[in-house]
Design a protein around this motif. Structure first.
Motif, PDB file in Angstrom:
ATOM      1  N   GLY A 168     -44.042 -27.468 116.501  1.00  0.00           N
ATOM      2  CA  GLY A 168     -43.001 -27.209 115.707  1.00  0.00           C
ATOM      3  C   GLY A 168     -43.470 -26.448 114.569  1.00  0.00           C
ATOM      4  N   PRO A 169     -42.530 -26.330 113.696  1.00  0.00           N
ATOM      5  CA  PRO A 169     -42.816 -25.446 112.318  1.00  0.00           C
ATOM      6  C   PRO A 169     -43.373 -26.468 111.221  1.00  0.00           C
ATOM      7  N   SER A 170     -44.075 -25.738 110.274  1.00  0.00           N
ATOM      8  CA  SER A 170     -44.661 -26.639 109.309  1.00  0.00           C
ATOM      9  C   SER A 170     -43.284 -26.947 108.313  1.00  0.00           C
ATOM     10  N   GLY A 171     -43.464 -27.724 107.241  1.00  0.00           N
ATOM     11  CA  GLY A 171     -42.552 -28.052 106.548  1.00  0.00           C
ATOM     12  C   GLY A 171     -41.635 -29.308 106.610  1.00  0.00           C
ATOM     13  N   LEU A 172     -41.971 -30.047 107.850  1.00  0.00           N
ATOM     14  CA  LEU A 172     -41.247 -31.163 108.408  1.00  0.00           C
ATOM     15  C   LEU A 172     -42.044 -32.544 107.846  1.00  0.00           C
ATOM     16  N   GLY A 173     -42.864 -32.326 106.948  1.00  0.00           N
ATOM     17  CA  GLY A 173     -43.623 -33.678 106.522  1.00  0.00           C
ATOM     18  C   GLY A 173     -45.071 -33.746 106.782  1.00  0.00           C
ATOM     19  N   SER A 174     -45.680 -34.269 106.045  1.00  0.00           N
ATOM     20  CA  SER A 174     -47.153 -34.482 106.144  1.00  0.00           C
ATOM     21  C   SER A 174     -47.614 -35.592 106.665  1.00  0.00           C
ATOM     22  N   GLY A 175     -46.732 -36.826 106.715  1.00  0.00           N
ATOM     23  CA  GLY A 175     -47.024 -37.966 107.108  1.00  0.00           C
ATOM     24  C   GLY A 175     -47.812 -38.025 108.644  1.00  0.00           C
ATOM     25  N   PRO A 176     -48.334 -38.956 109.149  1.00  0.00           N
ATOM     26  CA  PRO A 176     -48.963 -38.950 110.558  1.00  0.00           C
ATOM     27  C   PRO A 176     -47.732 -39.385 111.538  1.00  0.00           C
ATOM     28  N   ARG A 205     -31.381 -15.913 107.562  1.00  0.00           N
ATOM     29  CA  ARG A 205     -30.718 -15.038 106.320  1.00  0.00           C
ATOM     30  C   ARG A 205     -29.670 -14.190 107.343  1.00  0.00           C
ATOM     31  N   VAL A 206     -29.754 -14.115 108.721  1.00  0.00           N
ATOM     32  CA  VAL A 206     -28.915 -13.128 109.334  1.00  0.00           C
ATOM     33  C   VAL A 206     -27.743 -13.921 110.246  1.00  0.00           C
ATOM     34  N   ARG A 207     -28.389 -15.096 110.788  1.00  0.00           N
ATOM     35  CA  ARG A 207     -27.511 -15.877 111.801  1.00  0.00           C
ATOM     36  C   ARG A 207     -27.980 -17.490 111.730  1.00  0.00           C
ATOM     37  N   PRO A 208     -27.288 -18.029 112.268  1.00  0.00           N
ATOM     38  CA  PRO A 208     -27.571 -19.776 112.196  1.00  0.00           C
ATOM     39  C   PRO A 208     -28.731 -19.885 113.298  1.00  0.00           C
ATOM     40  N   VAL A 209     -29.611 -20.976 112.891  1.00  0.00           N
ATOM     41  CA  VAL A 209     -30.598 -21.551 114.055  1.00  0.00           C
ATOM     42  C   VAL A 209     -30.090 -23.056 114.182  1.00  0.00           C
ATOM     43  N   PRO A 210     -29.134 -23.475 114.945  1.00  0.00           N
ATOM     44  CA  PRO A 210     -28.827 -24.652 115.085  1.00  0.00           C
ATOM     45  C   PRO A 210     -29.933 -25.567 115.560  1.00  0.00           C
ATOM     46  N   PHE A 231     -36.821 -36.554 115.442  1.00  0.00           N
ATOM     47  CA  PHE A 231     -35.621 -35.793 115.136  1.00  0.00           C
ATOM     48  C   PHE A 231     -35.304 -35.718 113.929  1.00  0.00           C
ATOM     49  N   CYS A 232     -34.964 -34.577 113.232  1.00  0.00           N
ATOM     50  CA  CYS A 232     -34.471 -34.351 111.862  1.00  0.00           C
ATOM     51  C   CYS A 232     -33.678 -33.258 111.955  1.00  0.00           C
ATOM     52  N   ARG A 233     -32.922 -33.127 110.537  1.00  0.00           N
ATOM     53  CA  ARG A 233     -32.088 -32.081 110.347  1.00  0.00           C
ATOM     54  C   ARG A 233     -32.329 -31.855 108.722  1.00  0.00           C
ATOM     55  N   ASP A 234     -32.479 -30.438 108.812  1.00  0.00           N
ATOM     56  CA  ASP A 234     -32.505 -29.775 107.059  1.00  0.00           C
ATOM     57  C   ASP A 234     -31.479 -29.409 106.363  1.00  0.00           C
ATOM     58  N   ARG A 235     -31.434 -29.126 105.371  1.00  0.00           N
ATOM     59  CA  ARG A 235     -30.181 -29.097 104.463  1.00  0.00           C
ATOM     60  C   ARG A 235     -29.445 -27.696 104.690  1.00  0.00           C
ATOM     61  N   ALA A 236     -30.112 -26.852 105.588  1.00  0.00           N
ATOM     62  CA  ALA A 236     -29.357 -25.592 105.974  1.00  0.00           C
ATOM     63  C   ALA A 236     -28.812 -25.915 107.255  1.00  0.00           C
TER      64      ALA A 236
END
Length: 304
Positions: A168-176, A205-210, A231-236
């Motif tokens: 998965g992408p970076s930015g979803l948390g740094s805990g184990p 910036r161009v289209r949604p990524v659900p 599972f998580c969901r970001d503010r976007a």
């Protein structure tokens, strides 16, 4: 990777839910029982997040014979620790256009655009192992971001978009216990893919990524630390689903055989349901862990 399907082919029927089965890290656990189960539970599409095995050709060959609309990405284990890239190349050849790493696969039916992240990723920011370098060449971080972004922006805008990655992408948390957190070595840190995170930002910036679907970080944490947040969901409004329930062939405390699939229901680009499901080989749904249901309260992170 060229797109499959054209703009003249049918898209999703408005208002009709799309049922997606997702096989997390297989690690050799895929056989005729899984294929028979898919016939019974009848999803509209199958996604496979990689680590099929340690480079063997058996599972790619089986996936290539499926008639169910399928998209797959290979993981770090699929290189077989072969620095020449021959092991990775043989599996790519078997999968053909089912493999969507750095490319677009439009599944028509059911009407779904799947874009792959970086193939053979082991997480940890950005790194190409020797096998991937031998097959794909010296792909830079910016090259990778641009490839993922271009594939997504080439997708039919009428089709809901799902990003399929091994890590998965970076930015979803740094805990184990975070969806891409490093649990096997101290200190814990964010072990997600930097290129995937940057690509998601550009695409949105161009289209949604659900939805972004991935594996690599197993749900059961090392050294008895518990279970991973899957599972998580970001503010976007983008949802992230880690599907790596390992082993995906298991038994419950009554001795019943279990087969795991993550399950997503999409309608008009909106997530109706996200769950982990454990079936019997006969098709009985024995256990379901509901992670998200439309109109239900949605926590920032839900434990698996």
């Amino acid at each position: 990777m060229a797109a499959t399907g054209t703009a003249t082919e049918p898209g999703p029927e408005p208002g009709r839910p799309i049922q997606i089965a997702i096989a997390g890290d297989l690690h050799g656990q895929w056989d005729a029982s899984d294929e028979a189960l898919l016939e019974l539970i009848a999803p509209d599409a199958l996604l496979v997040v990689g680590d099929l095995s340690d480079g063997q050709q058996r599972i790619p060959a089986r996936l290539a014979r499926l008639t169910l609309p399928t998209a797959c990405i290979l993981g770090n284990h699929d290189t077989g620790r072969d620095p020449t890239g021959h092991t990775l190349r043989r599996q790519l050849d078997l999968l053909g256009d089912r493999h969507c790493g750095w490319g677009l696969r439009e599944l028509r039916p059911p009407g779904l655009a799947v874009v792959g992240g970086r193939p053979a990723s082991a997480g940890g920011g950005y790194h190409l192992n020797h096998g991937a370098h031998a097959v794909f060449g010296p792909v830079t971080l910016e090259d990778s971001v641009s490839r993922i972004t271009a594939a997504a922006l080439a997708a039919d805008p009428l089709l809901p978009l799902v990003l399929l990655a091994h890590c998965g992408p970076s930015g979803l948390g740094s805990g184990p216990a975070d969806p891409c957190g490093r649990d096997w070595k101290a200190p814990a840190r964010d072990w997600g893919d930097q290129d995937l995170s940057l690509a998601i930002d550009r695409i949105r910036r161009v289209r949604p990524v659900p939805l972004v679907v991935f594996g690599h970080m197993h749900h059961r944490l090392r050294r008895g630390q518990g279970d991973r947040l899957s599972f998580c969901r970001d503010r976007a409004g983008t949802s992230y689903l880690n599907t790596a329930c390992v082993p995906r062939h298991d038994q419950d405390d009554r001795g019943r055989s279990l087969r795991h699939f993550s399950w997503v229901v999409l309608r008009d680009g909106e997530l109706l349901e996200v769950s982990h499901r454990w079936y019997s080989p006969a098709g009985d749904l024995l256990y379901r862990q509901l992670l998200h249901e439309q109109r239900a309260p949605l926590p920032a992170l839900a434990p698996c």
